[in-house]
Design a protein around this motif. Structure first.
Motif, PDB file in Angstrom:
ATOM      1  N   LEU A   1      52.987  17.262   5.716  1.00 44.54           N
ATOM      2  CA  LEU A   1      54.280  17.943   5.723  1.00 44.54           C
ATOM      3  C   LEU A   1      54.107  19.452   5.542  1.00 44.54           C
ATOM      4  O   LEU A   1      54.795  20.255   6.193  1.00 44.54           O
ATOM      5  CB  LEU A   1      55.179  17.373   4.623  1.00 44.54           C
ATOM      6  N   THR A   2      53.181  19.822   4.674  1.00 43.10           N
ATOM      7  CA  THR A   2      52.942  21.250   4.447  1.00 43.10           C
ATOM      8  C   THR A   2      52.421  21.924   5.705  1.00 43.10           C
ATOM      9  O   THR A   2      52.838  23.039   6.056  1.00 43.10           O
ATOM     10  CB  THR A   2      51.943  21.439   3.302  1.00 43.10           C
ATOM     11  N   CYS A   3      51.524  21.261   6.399  1.00 44.42           N
ATOM     12  CA  CYS A   3      50.972  21.833   7.631  1.00 44.42           C
ATOM     13  C   CYS A   3      52.043  21.976   8.712  1.00 44.42           C
ATOM     14  O   CYS A   3      52.116  22.989   9.419  1.00 44.42           O
ATOM     15  CB  CYS A   3      49.829  20.972   8.143  1.00 44.42           C
ATOM     16  N   VAL A   4      52.873  20.939   8.841  1.00 44.72           N
ATOM     17  CA  VAL A   4      53.895  20.949   9.896  1.00 44.72           C
ATOM     18  C   VAL A   4      54.941  22.024   9.632  1.00 44.72           C
ATOM     19  O   VAL A   4      55.286  22.821  10.516  1.00 44.72           O
ATOM     20  CB  VAL A   4      54.555  19.561  10.025  1.00 44.72           C
ATOM     21  N   PHE A   5      55.444  22.084   8.399  1.00 41.02           N
ATOM     22  CA  PHE A   5      56.531  23.015   8.095  1.00 41.02           C
ATOM     23  C   PHE A   5      56.018  24.387   7.649  1.00 41.02           C
ATOM     24  O   PHE A   5      56.763  25.362   7.696  1.00 41.02           O
ATOM     25  CB  PHE A   5      57.429  22.424   7.010  1.00 41.02           C
ATOM     26  N   GLY A   6      54.748  24.454   7.229  1.00 39.77           N
ATOM     27  CA  GLY A   6      54.225  25.744   6.803  1.00 39.77           C
ATOM     28  C   GLY A   6      54.101  26.742   7.932  1.00 39.77           C
ATOM     29  O   GLY A   6      54.234  27.952   7.726  1.00 39.77           O
ATOM     30  N   GLY A   7      53.861  26.257   9.156  1.00 41.29           N
ATOM     31  CA  GLY A   7      53.717  27.164  10.288  1.00 41.29           C
ATOM     32  C   GLY A   7      55.006  27.809  10.726  1.00 41.29           C
ATOM     33  O   GLY A   7      54.986  28.700  11.591  1.00 41.29           O
ATOM     34  N   ILE A   8      56.129  27.404  10.135  1.00 41.81           N
ATOM     35  CA  ILE A   8      57.424  27.960  10.540  1.00 41.81           C
ATOM     36  C   ILE A   8      57.487  29.456  10.261  1.00 41.81           C
ATOM     37  O   ILE A   8      57.972  30.237  11.086  1.00 41.81           O
ATOM     38  CB  ILE A   8      58.576  27.221   9.823  1.00 41.81           C
ATOM     39  N   PHE A   9      56.985  29.889   9.082  1.00 42.46           N
ATOM     40  CA  PHE A   9      57.117  31.302   8.712  1.00 42.46           C
ATOM     41  C   PHE A   9      56.393  32.233   9.679  1.00 42.46           C
ATOM     42  O   PHE A   9      57.021  33.134  10.259  1.00 42.46           O
ATOM     43  CB  PHE A   9      56.617  31.511   7.278  1.00 42.46           C
ATOM     44  N   PRO A  10      55.076  32.071   9.932  1.00 45.14           N
ATOM     45  CA  PRO A  10      54.429  32.977  10.896  1.00 45.14           C
ATOM     46  C   PRO A  10      54.946  32.803  12.325  1.00 45.14           C
ATOM     47  O   PRO A  10      55.069  33.786  13.067  1.00 45.14           O
ATOM     48  CB  PRO A  10      52.935  32.596  10.802  1.00 45.14           C
TER      49      PRO A  10
ATOM     50  N   ILE B   1      56.718  24.474  20.326  1.00 38.45           N
ATOM     51  CA  ILE B   1      56.134  23.676  19.241  1.00 38.45           C
ATOM     52  C   ILE B   1      54.659  24.034  19.033  1.00 38.45           C
ATOM     53  O   ILE B   1      54.139  23.936  17.916  1.00 38.45           O
ATOM     54  CB  ILE B   1      56.278  22.174  19.551  1.00 38.45           C
ATOM     55  N   VAL B   2      53.982  24.472  20.098  1.00 30.75           N
ATOM     56  CA  VAL B   2      52.533  24.697  20.032  1.00 30.75           C
ATOM     57  C   VAL B   2      52.154  25.695  18.945  1.00 30.75           C
ATOM     58  O   VAL B   2      51.294  25.402  18.103  1.00 30.75           O
ATOM     59  CB  VAL B   2      51.998  25.127  21.412  1.00 30.75           C
ATOM     60  N   PRO B   3      52.740  26.913  18.908  1.00 32.16           N
ATOM     61  CA  PRO B   3      52.323  27.847  17.845  1.00 32.16           C
ATOM     62  C   PRO B   3      52.664  27.342  16.449  1.00 32.16           C
ATOM     63  O   PRO B   3      51.922  27.617  15.503  1.00 32.16           O
ATOM     64  CB  PRO B   3      53.071  29.139  18.180  1.00 32.16           C
ATOM     65  N   TYR B   4      53.760  26.587  16.284  1.00 34.36           N
ATOM     66  CA  TYR B   4      54.111  26.046  14.976  1.00 34.36           C
ATOM     67  C   TYR B   4      52.989  25.148  14.462  1.00 34.36           C
ATOM     68  O   TYR B   4      52.578  25.234  13.297  1.00 34.36           O
ATOM     69  CB  TYR B   4      55.413  25.255  15.059  1.00 34.36           C
ATOM     70  N   LEU B   5      52.487  24.277  15.323  1.00 36.19           N
ATOM     71  CA  LEU B   5      51.461  23.320  14.906  1.00 36.19           C
ATOM     72  C   LEU B   5      50.109  24.001  14.706  1.00 36.19           C
ATOM     73  O   LEU B   5      49.389  23.708  13.740  1.00 36.19           O
ATOM     74  CB  LEU B   5      51.349  22.202  15.939  1.00 36.19           C
ATOM     75  N   VAL B   6      49.738  24.899  15.626  1.00 39.45           N
ATOM     76  CA  VAL B   6      48.432  25.544  15.528  1.00 39.45           C
ATOM     77  C   VAL B   6      48.370  26.461  14.307  1.00 39.45           C
ATOM     78  O   VAL B   6      47.368  26.485  13.576  1.00 39.45           O
ATOM     79  CB  VAL B   6      48.115  26.319  16.816  1.00 39.45           C
ATOM     80  N   ILE B   7      49.443  27.217  14.065  1.00 43.54           N
ATOM     81  CA  ILE B   7      49.454  28.083  12.885  1.00 43.54           C
ATOM     82  C   ILE B   7      49.488  27.249  11.610  1.00 43.54           C
ATOM     83  O   ILE B   7      48.819  27.561  10.622  1.00 43.54           O
ATOM     84  CB  ILE B   7      50.656  29.046  12.941  1.00 43.54           C
ATOM     85  N   GLY B   8      50.266  26.155  11.633  1.00 42.89           N
ATOM     86  CA  GLY B   8      50.318  25.289  10.461  1.00 42.89           C
ATOM     87  C   GLY B   8      48.960  24.707  10.101  1.00 42.89           C
ATOM     88  O   GLY B   8      48.662  24.484   8.920  1.00 42.89           O
ATOM     89  N   ALA B   9      48.094  24.502  11.104  1.00 40.91           N
ATOM     90  CA  ALA B   9      46.764  23.967  10.832  1.00 40.91           C
ATOM     91  C   ALA B   9      45.934  24.927   9.997  1.00 40.91           C
ATOM     92  O   ALA B   9      45.059  24.511   9.227  1.00 40.91           O
ATOM     93  CB  ALA B   9      46.048  23.673  12.149  1.00 40.91           C
ATOM     94  N   ALA B  10      46.213  26.247  10.118  1.00 40.36           N
ATOM     95  CA  ALA B  10      45.459  27.233   9.338  1.00 40.36           C
ATOM     96  C   ALA B  10      45.769  27.126   7.852  1.00 40.36           C
ATOM     97  O   ALA B  10      44.978  27.587   7.017  1.00 40.36           O
ATOM     98  CB  ALA B  10      45.775  28.642   9.832  1.00 40.36           C
ATOM     99  N   LEU B  11      46.909  26.534   7.525  1.00 40.84           N
ATOM    100  CA  LEU B  11      47.285  26.419   6.116  1.00 40.84           C
ATOM    101  C   LEU B  11      46.322  25.521   5.354  1.00 40.84           C
ATOM    102  O   LEU B  11      45.954  25.800   4.211  1.00 40.84           O
ATOM    103  CB  LEU B  11      48.712  25.877   6.009  1.00 40.84           C
ATOM    104  N   SER B  12      45.892  24.455   5.972  1.00 37.80           N
ATOM    105  CA  SER B  12      45.021  23.482   5.294  1.00 37.80           C
ATOM    106  C   SER B  12      43.559  23.643   5.653  1.00 37.80           C
ATOM    107  O   SER B  12      42.705  22.969   5.087  1.00 37.80           O
ATOM    108  CB  SER B  12      45.463  22.061   5.662  1.00 37.80           C
TER     109      SER B  12
END
Length: 422
Positions: free
Chosen positions: A11-20, A38-49
């Motif tokens: 959940l953190t990865c999916v929703f964390g990418g919203i801000f950047p 959706i692509v940048p949301y998911l790819v950026i969210g992956a950087a969180l973890s």
């Protein structure tokens, strides 16, 4: 990690990418596809973890994925997406490397703490950019400025990737980790600050360019309007002197001086400005503009199909009316010169509290639509031209109206709608 840890992590990865991802929308246009965003949301969210330690290879492998996400998930110039994606990579990964290097394995308290620090910084940058863009203005830069920003972004990018490219930890001996960490924590904050500074540079350059273009448009409108004013004054002087001219003509005819009377009329016609083109509208400004443009169309071998119904007084400033009608017809003349169909159709009327203007013309070749919905100029020197449509849209917006353009099947159409009530 427990099952609950995996759920929180996902959940953190999916929703964390919203801000950047949403922060990037201040600098880039949204993608036209329904799913591409959706692509940048998911790819950026992956950087969180993603663990990103000093000397780790993850940033090096992650970079092409993030750039691809920006190229796919956003619209606008490819150069703009490439540069903005690089800058975002720099500040996101720089901060990740700062907090992750001292974090421990995934699932531990230190790991969750590092994720919290990343998410907090992402939210802070989003709030900062939201404040910077509170006026709602979009970033619009020329290709040369994007290229300059790309060169400026190379230095922090290479500094950041140097640790990954050379796998610096592999070449160390016991007792040197402390020195490497000292250099690491000295360099990375500068990379992070440089990336944020580059974002501000994008904003400042965009606003400076917009200000320069506004000044150019204002100068162009003023010059255009002054030319029309001179014709108006000439027509008004002619009307004022008409009684004396009629008296002189009457005297010549009574004396049987037909030849001198005819010569007198020819001189009046030569000095009357837009005479001979007919009267197109009750409004003097619109009438003089259309009269002058009708002569230009005739000289260019074009067919003018003009039907205008406008009252004498309009609650729109004369310079705006002059620039709106003049630029619309100028663009049509420029395009129709090379087209097979030489007809230019101009329709304008004031009805139900609205001023409606529609100009239709044929064109040859292709028309390049830009990110702002307008069309690029076809003239060779694009830096000195291409302000007409942008200026007309500005006029429409300033008067509470709209301006739309379409180019399809060799026919270009401009439609402007301005309210006549303040």
């Amino acid at each position: 990690m427990t099952a609950w840890d995996y759920i929180v992590w996902a959940l953190t990865c999916v929703f964390g990418g919203i801000f950047p991802a949403r922060t990037a929308l201040y600098f880039l246009a949204p993608a036209k596809g329904r799913v591409r965003w959706i692509v940048p949301y998911l790819v950026i969210g992956a950087a969180l973890s993603m663990p990103t330690w000093a000397g780790d290879g993850n940033p090096l492998y992650y970079f092409p994925f993030l750039i691809a996400a920006f190229l796919i998930g956003y619209g606008g110039r490819p150069a703009a997406r490439l540069v903005v994606g690089t800058i975002f990579f720099e500040w996101i990964i720089a901060w990740s490397m700062i907090v992750d290097t001292r974090a421990v394995l995934p699932g531990s308290a230190g790991y969750w703490g590092a994720m919290a620090w990343k998410l907090a910084m992402w939210a802070a940058v989003w709030l900062l950019m939201r404040r910077v863009f509170r006026d709602g203005k979009q970033v619009v830069l020329s290709g040369r400025l994007w290229a300059l920003l790309g060169l400026l972004a190379l230095s922090p990018l290479l500094s950041e990737l140097a640790f990954s490219m050379w796998d610096i930890r592999a070449y160390t001996i016991d007792g040197t980790d402390a020195q490497i960490d000292a250099a690491f924590y000295t360099l990375l904050p500068f990379v992070f600050v440089s990336a944020i500074a580059l974002l501000f540079a994008v904003v400042l350059l965009s606003r400076h360019q917009a200000l320069e273009q506004e000044h150019q448009l204002a100068d162009m409108r003023e010059l255009y309007y002054q030319g029309i004013r001179r014709e108006q004054e000439q027509v008004r002087r002619l009307r004022h002197d008409m009684r004396n001219h009629l008296t002189a003509l009457s005297g010549l005819l009574e004396q049987g001086e037909d030849g001198r009377a005819a010569e007198y009329v020819r001189r009046l016609q030569a000095a009357s400005g837009p005479s001979g083109a007919g009267r197109f509208a009750e409004n003097d400004t619109v009438n003089i503009v259309l009269s002058a443009k009708a002569r230009d169309m005739a000289q260019a071998g074009l067919i003018a199909d003009i039907s205008v119904s406008l009252p004498e007084n309009l609650p729109i400033a004369d310079p705006d009316l002059c620039a709106l009608f003049g630029n619309a017809v100028d663009n049509a003349i420029e395009a129709a010169k090379d087209a097979a169909d030489k007809r230019i159709t101009i329709r304008a009327r004031a009805d139900k509290g609205l001023l409606m203007l529609r100009v239709t013309n044929a064109y040859a070749g292709r028309r390049e639509e830009k990110a702002d919905g307008l069309f690029a100029t076809t003239k060779a020197d694009r830096r000195a031209h291409g302000f007409g449509l942008r200026g007309m849209r500005e006029i429409a917006a300033r008067n509470g109206g709209t301006l739309e353009t379409t180019a399809k099947d060799g026919v270009f159409e401009l439609v402007a709608c301005l309210p006549l009530t303040k």
